[in-house]
Enzyme design. Structure first.
Site, PDB file in Angstrom:
ATOM      1  NE  ARG A 174      -0.802   1.857   3.533  1.00  0.00           N
ATOM      2  CZ  ARG A 174       0.284   2.604   3.758  1.00  0.00           C
ATOM      3  NH1 ARG A 174       1.442   2.045   4.110  1.00  0.00           N
ATOM      4  NH2 ARG A 174       0.225   3.920   3.614  1.00  0.00           N
ATOM      5  N   GLY A 175       0.246   2.387  -0.216  1.00  0.00           N
ATOM      6  CA  GLY A 175       0.990   3.630  -0.385  1.00  0.00           C
ATOM      7  C   GLY A 175       1.155   3.875  -1.872  1.00  0.00           C
ATOM      8  CB  ALA A 176       0.084   6.685  -4.047  1.00  0.00           C
ATOM      9  CG  ASP A 187      -3.655   7.582  -2.287  1.00  0.00           C
ATOM     10  OD1 ASP A 187      -3.198   6.463  -2.588  1.00  0.00           O
ATOM     11  OD2 ASP A 187      -3.753   7.978  -1.117  1.00  0.00           O
TER      12      ASP A 187
END
Length: 342
Positions: free
Chosen positions: A49-51, A228
């Site tokens: 996860r995490g853009a 994001d």
């Protein structure tokens, strides 16, 4: 491909491994990622996860698959499958656009490997520049509030908003960081609290609903979040709950900063209404699961609304802190986000 190590991704013996962020902080578990199906599952279950990290993991996997002998047609299909795995995070789209150009080259295997590694190094450098620009905005003895997770777990470097907190801490400016638990998946409580502890940054964990009370008491000097996607008018899509904080900050006259790489900017997206918002499973709201087990507290048949992100209007943002510099509200009014940033 050469051996590579980041906080959440590593390549060992031409195999991509991801740090399972659903298992943290109870367990530090590395999972293999041999094919597209496994990475899509890891992304959709938020093990990855995490853009920025989502885009990097997809790029590295494509390069490794090219080295293993997949054809251009097979890689093109893999690329489009990965593109659909997380619709809100524009970094994934931007990275894959660059990988698509590399795939079109005659020596596409070497081009894909080179581009994927370049993206990793660029992300590390972007994080450092964001931290430098952001720390300049942090005043001495600051009590800062952050939401979700924006550190090394979500990037190849020191992070975006957490990178700013780290740099300001290194400069002796941070007295306290308030960490929103970030319901429903607790990325603040599980991941940011863990990261800040590892970095030695003083913090206290709060429930999301406690933020307003802290602001009313004068206990918050500024709010720092990630992004994001940044639309052409400056609207920002970020983890659900970000908009609530921005409204509270506006009412209490507290600076609200967004820290992100320029690659999170999407000039083709006119405003926040055009950003696709991912809807997630009801089970994330009716209970909680992790390496600690599972607990359900809501009725089995409870109706649930569970968007993963919300949109913060540009009018509520004090500054967009990018690797390219600090964008002010006046810059946005003059149309800086209408064109591609460099």
């Amino acid at each position: 491909m050469q051996t590579l190590n980041t906080t959440s991704l590593k390549i060992v013996d031409n195999q991509l491994w991801i740090l399972d962020q659903q298992a943290l902080p109870q367990e530090k578990c590395w999972r293999p990622c041999p094919d597209v199906a496994s990475l899509v599952e890891h992304i959709q279950t938020l093990r990855v996860r995490g853009a920025p990290l989502i885009g990097l993991s997809a790029s590295l996997l494509l390069a490794l698959l090219a080295e293993k002998g997949l054809s251009q047609a097979e890689l093109a299909q893999a690329l489009e499958t990965l593109r659909a795995s997380r619709p809100t995070a524009v970094n994934l789209m931007n990275n894959l656009d660059r990988m698509k150009l590399a795939l079109a080259q005659p020596q596409f295997v070497a081009a894909l490997v080179q581009e994927a590694l370049r993206l990793v190094e660029e992300d590390r450098a972007l994080c450092e520049r964001i931290a430098d620009h952001g720390a300049a905005l942090v005043k001495p003895n600051s009590r800062l509030l952050t939401h979700c997770n924006t550190g090394g777990l979500a990037t190849a470097g020191i992070g975006t908003a957490i990178g700013v907190l780290l740099r300001a801490h290194q400069q002796g400016k941070v007295t306290q960081v308030w960490v929103d638990e970030t319901r429903p998946l607790l990325q603040g409580g599980r991941l940011t609290a863990w990261e800040l502890g590892e970095l030695g940054i003083p913090y206290q964990l709060i429930c999301d609903s406690m933020a307003a009370s802290l602001m009313a008491q004068g206990q918050v000097d500024a709010i720092w979040v990630g992004a994001d996607r940044i639309a052409a008018n400056g609207d920002v899509a970020n983890k659900i709950g970000t908009y609530s904080l921005a409204v509270l900050a506006h009412y209490h006259q507290i600076p609200f900063y967004v820290a992100a790489p320029h690659t999170t900017h999407d000039p083709a997206c006119p405003d926040g209404r055009a950003i696709p918002i991912e809807q997630r499973a009801a089970a994330e709201v009716t209970g909680v699961s992790g390496s600690f087990g599972h607990c359900q507290w809501a009725p089995q048949n409870a109706a649930v609304y569970n968007p993963a992100f919300d949109v913060t209007p540009a009018a509520l943002i004090s500054g967009w802190v990018l690797d390219t510099g600090v964008v002010t509200p006046q810059d946005v009014k003059e149309g800086i986000f209408q064109n591609t940033l460099k």
